[in-house]
Scaffold this active site. Structure first.
Site, PDB file in Angstrom:
ATOM      1  N   CYS A 157       0.820  -1.210   0.000  1.00 27.58           N
ATOM      2  CA  CYS A 157       0.000   0.000   0.000  1.00 27.58           C
ATOM      3  C   CYS A 157       0.859   1.267   0.000  1.00 27.58           C
ATOM      4  CB  CYS A 157      -0.906  -0.018   1.235  1.00 27.58           C
ATOM      5  SG  CYS A 157      -1.806   1.513   1.517  1.00 27.58           S
ATOM      6  N   TYR A 178      -5.135   6.744  -9.163  1.00 30.42           N
ATOM      7  CA  TYR A 178      -6.371   6.028  -8.842  1.00 30.42           C
ATOM      8  C   TYR A 178      -7.557   6.606  -9.613  1.00 30.42           C
ATOM      9  CZ  TYR A 178      -4.105   3.481  -5.045  1.00 30.42           C
ATOM     10  OH  TYR A 178      -3.288   2.640  -4.328  1.00 30.42           O
TER      11      TYR A 178
END
Length: 324
Positions: A44, A175
């Site tokens: 992450c 994203y």
């Protein structure tokens, strides 16, 4: 943690647990060595910020770290890297357990990084943006000797400004492109991303770091996206105008940081690739993880020393990681 607008634009769900651990304990959580556990995944990018900052500041002995595996299911991240699939300190199989311990019926995102209060087993915060700044400002009494100033007071205005631009267009921008729900939303995110990368290239062409002549929090935040760019964002998220390796200034800048103690030695490319390509089945239904790209270039000379600057200012590099 995401939602979609009617026009197909990806919008990050920012409803985090906003409690903070501070020197004065004003939120009920005082800084206390050994009391808290930082839960991360090396896959992450948001958690990677905390891993890097913790290591640069030398907080390993006062803030322990639990590492989740690179993948998760619909419920939460799991501790499948640990013997028996349980975190050895918290004794839980899922970080979700710490969220539910504090908030039964918790319905928001179960995310990393998160900090857990070890005595109670309850999550304290998952608000990743202030989390790393607090490690710099609130945990100062426990920094190692020679720790860098990652958020120097005199430069905070400029650091904040740069970090906000990087977040909107790069950290979150990849994203917004990858999870766009319409062609128009994708193209807008793509354009913003590469316009900002061009802006960053121009800024970094004549200075070694983003703000000032030492590493700051701004560099940490940009690095965690750049190091994932070619392995996942270029193909998986369709951010494919160029690879990072085809952007000379940013590629040299990223290699400079990667080769700086505390950065590259916290990166696990296999975890990164496995997370994105396995978990995001809506984008990659097969779950097949690509073998490439060739990562050998990260160790090649970068030549950025010619721009001056000192990575740690008057400080020193951190020692080799004990909990890689």
């Amino acid at each position: 943690m995401s939602t979609y607008r009617a026009d197909g634009e990806f919008k990050r769900d920012a409803r985090y647990i906003s409690d903070r651990i501070t020197a004065d304990g004003r939120d009920g959580w005082p800084v206390e060595p050994g009391r808290y556990r930082l839960i991360v995944s090396r896959a992450c990018p948001w958690a990677s910020r905390a891993i890097i900052v913790r290591r640069l500041l030398g907080l390993e002995d006062v803030l322990s770290m639990g590492v989740c595996g690179p993948t998760h299911d619909a419920r939460s991240w799991t501790f499948d890297l640990d013997p028996g699939g349980r975190d050895p300190v918290l004794g839980i199989e899922r970080i979700q357990d710490a969220y539910l311990k504090r908030f039964p019926g918790y319905e928001r995102g179960i995310t990393v990084p998160a900090i857990v209060d070890v005595p109670s087993g309850e999550v304290v915060t998952n608000d990743y943006a202030p989390l790393t700044l607090d490690l710099s400002t609130q945990w100062r009494a426990h920094h190692r000797e020679g720790a860098p100033e990652l958020y120097p007071e005199a430069l905070r205005g400029e650091i904040d400004e740069v970090m906000q631009l990087v977040f909107k267009d790069v950290n979150n921008g990849v994203y917004r492109a990858g999870f766009a729900g319409s062609q128009e939303a994708y193209e807008a995110a793509y354009a913003r991303l590469f316009a900002r990368l061009d802006w960053l290239s121009a800024r970094l062409e004549r200075q070694r770091y983003l703000v000032g002549d030492t590493i700051t929090e701004a560099d940490v935040r940009l690095f965690t996206t750049l190091v994932r760019f070619d392995p996942v964002y270029h193909g998986h998220f369709k951010c494919n105008r160029q690879k990072l390796t085809e952007l000379p200034v940013l590629w040299a800048y990223a290699r400079d940081l990667f080769q700086t103690p505390g950065f590259g030695d916290t990166v696990n490319f296999e975890h990164i690739k496995r997370h994105y390509y396995v978990v995001h089945r809506d984008i990659n239904p097969s779950g097949v993880v690509p073998l490439g790209p060739d990562l050998s270039g990260w160790s090649q000379p970068h030549g950025r020393e010619a721009l001056g600057g000192r990575p740690f200012g008057a400080g020193t590099p951190p020692t080799a990681p004990a909990d890689r």
